[in-house]
Design a protein around this motif. Structure first.
Motif, PDB file in Angstrom:
ATOM      1  N   ASN A  55       3.937  15.402  40.193  1.00  0.00           N
ATOM      2  CA  ASN A  55       4.094  16.374  38.530  1.00  0.00           C
ATOM      3  C   ASN A  55       2.944  17.290  38.278  1.00  0.00           C
ATOM      4  OD1 ASN A  55       7.082  15.884  38.970  1.00  0.00           O
ATOM      5  ND2 ASN A  55       6.957  13.898  37.440  1.00  0.00           N
ATOM      6  N   GLU A  56       2.313  16.616  38.028  1.00  0.00           N
ATOM      7  CA  GLU A  56       1.394  17.088  37.909  1.00  0.00           C
ATOM      8  C   GLU A  56      -0.048  18.104  39.069  1.00  0.00           C
ATOM      9  OE1 GLU A  56      -0.728  13.295  35.448  1.00  0.00           O
ATOM     10  OE2 GLU A  56      -2.017  14.445  37.218  1.00  0.00           O
ATOM     11  N   ALA A  57       0.377  18.124  40.392  1.00  0.00           N
ATOM     12  CA  ALA A  57       0.405  19.253  40.652  1.00  0.00           C
ATOM     13  C   ALA A  57       0.956  20.690  41.475  1.00  0.00           C
ATOM     14  CB  ALA A  57       0.239  18.459  43.283  1.00  0.00           C
ATOM     15  N   THR A  58       1.987  20.246  40.958  1.00  0.00           N
ATOM     16  CA  THR A  58       2.784  21.493  40.255  1.00  0.00           C
ATOM     17  C   THR A  58       2.942  21.986  39.493  1.00  0.00           C
ATOM     18  OG1 THR A  58       5.144  19.742  41.611  1.00  0.00           O
ATOM     19  CG2 THR A  58       5.626  21.983  40.051  1.00  0.00           C
ATOM     20  N   THR A  59       2.171  21.455  38.728  1.00  0.00           N
ATOM     21  CA  THR A  59       2.045  21.780  37.079  1.00  0.00           C
ATOM     22  C   THR A  59       0.773  22.795  37.745  1.00  0.00           C
ATOM     23  OG1 THR A  59       2.700  19.793  35.455  1.00  0.00           O
ATOM     24  CG2 THR A  59       1.350  22.073  34.646  1.00  0.00           C
ATOM     25  N   ARG A  60      -0.583  22.434  38.256  1.00  0.00           N
ATOM     26  CA  ARG A  60      -1.462  23.230  38.504  1.00  0.00           C
ATOM     27  C   ARG A  60      -1.396  24.396  39.294  1.00  0.00           C
ATOM     28  NH1 ARG A  60      -3.534  17.537  39.591  1.00  0.00           N
ATOM     29  NH2 ARG A  60      -3.477  18.281  41.944  1.00  0.00           N
ATOM     30  N   TYR A  61      -0.601  24.143  40.073  1.00  0.00           N
ATOM     31  CA  TYR A  61      -0.431  25.386  41.027  1.00  0.00           C
ATOM     32  C   TYR A  61       0.902  25.880  40.091  1.00  0.00           C
ATOM     33  CZ  TYR A  61      -4.136  22.885  43.591  1.00  0.00           C
ATOM     34  OH  TYR A  61      -5.450  22.664  43.866  1.00  0.00           O
ATOM     35  N   PRO A  62       0.636  26.440  39.833  1.00  0.00           N
ATOM     36  CA  PRO A  62       2.397  27.367  39.118  1.00  0.00           C
ATOM     37  C   PRO A  62       2.551  28.453  40.315  1.00  0.00           C
ATOM     38  CG  PRO A  62       0.164  27.605  37.558  1.00  0.00           C
ATOM     39  CD  PRO A  62       0.016  27.175  39.117  1.00  0.00           C
ATOM     40  N   GLN A  63       1.687  28.962  40.659  1.00  0.00           N
ATOM     41  CA  GLN A  63       1.871  30.012  41.658  1.00  0.00           C
ATOM     42  C   GLN A  63       2.296  29.771  43.586  1.00  0.00           C
ATOM     43  OE1 GLN A  63       2.399  33.350  40.084  1.00  0.00           O
ATOM     44  NE2 GLN A  63       1.210  32.296  37.998  1.00  0.00           N
ATOM     45  N   ALA A  64       2.455  29.000  43.354  1.00  0.00           N
ATOM     46  CA  ALA A  64       2.161  28.347  44.989  1.00  0.00           C
ATOM     47  C   ALA A  64       3.524  28.772  45.020  1.00  0.00           C
ATOM     48  CB  ALA A  64       1.998  27.038  44.834  1.00  0.00           C
ATOM     49  N   VAL A  65       4.392  28.020  46.406  1.00  0.00           N
ATOM     50  CA  VAL A  65       5.691  28.397  46.808  1.00  0.00           C
ATOM     51  C   VAL A  65       5.915  26.945  46.708  1.00  0.00           C
ATOM     52  CG1 VAL A  65       7.107  29.138  48.861  1.00  0.00           C
ATOM     53  CG2 VAL A  65       5.478  30.661  47.923  1.00  0.00           C
ATOM     54  N   SER A  66       7.051  26.492  46.232  1.00  0.00           N
ATOM     55  CA  SER A  66       7.142  24.930  45.850  1.00  0.00           C
ATOM     56  C   SER A  66       8.042  24.634  46.529  1.00  0.00           C
ATOM     57  CB  SER A  66       8.101  24.577  44.588  1.00  0.00           C
ATOM     58  OG  SER A  66       7.137  23.159  44.947  1.00  0.00           O
ATOM     59  N   PHE A  67       7.830  24.155  48.142  1.00  0.00           N
ATOM     60  CA  PHE A  67       8.890  22.959  48.526  1.00  0.00           C
ATOM     61  C   PHE A  67       9.385  21.809  48.119  1.00  0.00           C
ATOM     62  CE2 PHE A  67       7.623  26.282  51.650  1.00  0.00           C
ATOM     63  CZ  PHE A  67       9.001  27.062  51.681  1.00  0.00           C
ATOM     64  N   ALA A  68       8.649  21.511  46.565  1.00  0.00           N
ATOM     65  CA  ALA A  68       8.571  20.108  46.650  1.00  0.00           C
ATOM     66  C   ALA A  68       9.616  19.843  45.893  1.00  0.00           C
ATOM     67  CB  ALA A  68       7.210  19.774  45.440  1.00  0.00           C
ATOM     68  N   PRO A  69      10.115  20.660  44.686  1.00  0.00           N
ATOM     69  CA  PRO A  69      11.362  19.669  43.825  1.00  0.00           C
ATOM     70  C   PRO A  69      12.592  19.487  44.552  1.00  0.00           C
ATOM     71  CG  PRO A  69      10.805  21.606  42.949  1.00  0.00           C
ATOM     72  CD  PRO A  69       9.856  21.322  43.805  1.00  0.00           C
ATOM     73  N   GLY A  70      13.253  18.869  44.089  1.00  0.00           N
ATOM     74  CA  GLY A  70      14.870  18.811  44.317  1.00  0.00           C
ATOM     75  C   GLY A  70      15.794  19.050  43.085  1.00  0.00           C
ATOM     76  N   ARG A  71      14.959  19.808  42.557  1.00  0.00           N
ATOM     77  CA  ARG A  71      15.859  20.526  41.670  1.00  0.00           C
ATOM     78  C   ARG A  71      16.956  21.664  41.964  1.00  0.00           C
ATOM     79  NH1 ARG A  71      12.197  23.221  37.115  1.00  0.00           N
ATOM     80  NH2 ARG A  71      11.587  24.695  38.314  1.00  0.00           N
ATOM     81  N   PRO A  72      18.275  21.904  41.094  1.00  0.00           N
ATOM     82  CA  PRO A  72      18.933  22.708  42.194  1.00  0.00           C
ATOM     83  C   PRO A  72      18.788  23.980  41.551  1.00  0.00           C
ATOM     84  CG  PRO A  72      19.862  21.435  39.702  1.00  0.00           C
ATOM     85  CD  PRO A  72      19.003  20.764  40.017  1.00  0.00           C
ATOM     86  N   TYR A  73      19.294  25.134  42.133  1.00  0.00           N
ATOM     87  CA  TYR A  73      19.147  26.837  41.449  1.00  0.00           C
ATOM     88  C   TYR A  73      19.612  26.563  40.455  1.00  0.00           C
ATOM     89  CZ  TYR A  73      19.571  31.757  42.704  1.00  0.00           C
ATOM     90  OH  TYR A  73      19.690  33.087  42.017  1.00  0.00           O
ATOM     91  N   GLU A  74      19.199  27.395  39.736  1.00  0.00           N
ATOM     92  CA  GLU A  74      19.802  27.681  38.219  1.00  0.00           C
ATOM     93  C   GLU A  74      20.251  29.502  38.519  1.00  0.00           C
ATOM     94  OE1 GLU A  74      15.017  26.405  36.608  1.00  0.00           O
ATOM     95  OE2 GLU A  74      16.270  27.597  35.539  1.00  0.00           O
TER      96      GLU A  74
END
Lengths: 462, 462
Positions: A55-74
């Protein structure tokens, strides 16, 4: 102010002097600060640290392309729709004869612990899954996570009761078990996807040989998180037979079932269940609205109590729920109830555009991996990946440790985030695997992200 | 179809033949039906049975005047307001610079485990309670019940850790402890209301002498459920001193604080806390909207982890929460957030009409008891009651067993429901006491209900 700043402010000298002053004779000094080691052991679990890191890494790299979270498309969601859904449900209550006061009570008050929209959910399960269950066998929960917690708590009476889990395993299950001090025993996914019946039998017998009771097996038959794998249909019946022979209930979790890449029958374990041996966990987080946090449990097992009293397992789960959250927000149930009514209790159809979106994304991901790692180079580098039949996740195997440090290097130097797989293996393993999620990225991001990921993998492998 | 009918249908012969068929060699037979004794022991707890009985009785006697439920009065609530509150919160996000996509994400998606409206709740606590806490010290929960569960789980590492509870005690606390297999030790309420400092010290020392750790004391300082009693202000500071001397945290639950019958300063324990020794549980169920199921925990205690890592207890509670409900519905937070904004983060003022309503009801109840049981008769019969300074509950002591059977007779023959007190005493007691709730009845119902109750009491006593 960040949490760290808040802590720093709290530790300022003039305030510190005020604390600890109560230590008196006889008692121990007032514990300032609390020691993590004095709190429940789950809080020192590496699994929780791994999730916190991600979670922290996702916050630290907001510009990265994120293949990390499993959240649905909005993209298919519109806040104004919430009003319509809510009104639809309240109108439905009125149309069924509820007066103004009764409608207000349903929305405003504490409600029945099992929930208020079980009838609509049962109708939806019949339409979408061919699953005929009486509404009485349903408990509405705060996400599937609460359903999991309640199911584990009901089935596992004490430390001698063991939960078998398909491995790699969704962290929510191992986490809930940890919170309750329950033991989980991993059952590796077989090459065909899902736990192999023979392995399940062996695991159950080993647990019994050790003097403990194997109570249930947790499994995600379709597009599992984190592995992306699915169980072939014949394997599903075989798994149910093996579980029954070992006296195991099967806890089926089905968050991704609608998101197949190709049409075809994929019966849930519960739809195949002729023995009432399956407890089925469902969620509207991926198919409707994560922010409503609504899930449910189908638990139609009979429970024999003292004096000939018979209940359903759903009733017992509800009794436990009165001690976790009392009841599931009527507000969430009303909004999801309105969504179900608007879609004539057919979510599979309503989710067709989302399913097409995820399927297309997965196809782009697999195509780009293929393009960047053609077979000869793939073999040379020792790289491989699976080809999920649907869902949000694929797994890439690399020739180096895909750990938190590697993820951080990839984010920092190549602008791509992913999830290390090792924390998903309760008994170790998966050190060279990483999970790629396609659910909340665009096709453009997938194309760019895989190109950057390929550069990272080559750099690490070379 | 009722739960019982569903079970009967499930046990029909043609279906029964389909079950149990999987019993094979080596394993135990597939357990049909499940035995209650094989499930977690909390499900066989008499406390749960008592709650189930009460709920069923309320359903069986729909025409009775019910002094049983502690639910809030609905008259000030209007379903259409939900739309306004939701829009108010979304407009607030936009006004603070959130774009269309960010607003959608906040409402629609999974969100931060600690919640999204901590800033508004912190502002409200400052306005209403003079309580200055950083938003980082807050966790939004699914009702105060989840906050309780998380707090107990964090503080009690294992069976050697004990929670002291003021007795009689709210069933949600003893229930959460039961779910986690934790031991509670009752500390009787003193004559002044609230647990007596000397008794707390003695209980803590007895626990330690038995080789266990007393970790915290649970207490409701204002208008407790079920007793209706409150702690005098000087007693609050003395209780904090005693707890600190014994190394105890204090878990303060404050659902009824706004509902005093007379004006005057009633500082929460948290407002008096100079040592960060109080974990404060709050709820919007009584002051805003039960159907949103929104509560919170103020946990500003520092926690020292390995490698010099410092967090707040709130951070650790959030880590546990990821294993119970993942996060609190954004929908509920948005609607309550909108209510807070509409009321300028001043709920005490907004609740003035409700407080006046409850105060007037309590005054009518006490007056009617006085009228039906004048002092000479009261003494002759051995009847007494307390005179709560506010809240929802009063306690009547009668000269006979006020148990479930008596409650059933009273409902059947006199059309009045109430709550037996005995289940609220973890170590026994209260057998001749009953709880009367004034929160969801009208003044007319109170007048009629007390008249009927008086006839019942005379019949039983005579």
């Amino acid at each position: 102010m960040s949490a760290r700043d808040a802590v720093a402010a709290a530790a300022a000298p003039e305030q510190a002097a005020e604390r600890g002053e109560g230590a008196g004779e006889g008692g121990p000094p007032f514990p300032v600060p609390l020691r993590l080691g004095d709190l429940h052991a789950s809080l020192a679990d590496p699994l929780l640290d791994a999730m916190t890191f991600l979670n922290e890494a996702t916050t630290r790299y907001p510009q990265a392309v994120s293949f990390a979270p499993g959240r649905p498309y909005e993209g298919f969601f519109e806040p104004a729709d919430v009003h319509h859904y809510l009104d639809t449900y309240l109108d439905h209550l009125a149309a069924r004869g509820a007066g103004r006061d009764a409608v207000r009570t349903t929305l405003f008050q504490y409600g029945p612990t099992k929930g208020v929209i079980a009838d609509l959910v049962a109708r939806t399960l019949a339409n979408d899954e061919g699953l005929t269950v009486p509404p009485e066998a349903l408990v509405l929960t705060v996400g599937a996570q609460e359903g999991m917690l309640l199911t584990l708590r009901a089935l596992c009476a004490g430390p001698e009761d063991v939960l078998l889990v398909s491995s790699p395993c969704y962290v929510g299950v191992t986490g809930a078990a940890r919170l309750l001090d329950l033991t989980t025993v991993p059952v590796p996914e077989g090459p065909a996807g899902g736990p192999d019946p023979a392995t399940v039998r062996a695991a159950a017998r080993a647990v019994r040989a050790g003097g403990r009771r194997p109570r249930a097996l947790y499994v995600v038959p379709d597009f599992a998180n984190p592995s992306g794998t699915s169980m072939p249909v014949p394997a599903r019946s075989r798994l149910l037979d093996a579980a029954a022979e070992e006296g195991l209930l099967v806890v089926e979790d089905n968050p991704y079932g609608f998101f197949a890449r190709e049409a075809g029958e994929r019966p849930t374990l519960k739809a195949l269940d002729r023995r009432r041996q399956v407890v089925h966990l469902g969620s509207f987080a991926k198919t409707c609205f994560p922010g409503a946090r609504l899930g449910y449990v189908v638990a139609d097992q009979e429970v024999a109590g003292p004096g000939g009293r018979r209940t359903l397992l759903a009733d017992e789960l509800a009794r436990l729920k009165s001690m976790t959250t009392v009841n599931t927000p009527a507000l969430s149930q009303a909004v999801i109830g309105g969504m179900l009514l608007r879609h004539d209790c057919r979510l599979r159809e309503a989710n067709a555009p989302a399913a097409a979106h995820y399927a297309a994304n997965m196809t782009v991901l697999l195509g780009e991996l293929e393009r960047h790692f053609p077979p000869p180079e793939r073999r040379r580098l020792g790289i491989s990946w699976n080809e999920p039949e649907g869902g949000f996740f694929a797994v890439l195997t690399v020739p180096f440790a895909a750990d938190e440090a590697a993820m951080e290097r990839c984010a920092r130097d190549h602008g791509v985030l992913w999830t290390p797989m090792a924390p998903f293996y309760p008994a170790g393993g998966g050190e060279r695997r990483l999970r790629l999620s396609i659910s909340s990225v665009t096709k453009r991001q997938i194309v760019d992200g895989v190109a950057s990921l390929a550069r990272f993998v080559r750099a690490e492998a070379g």
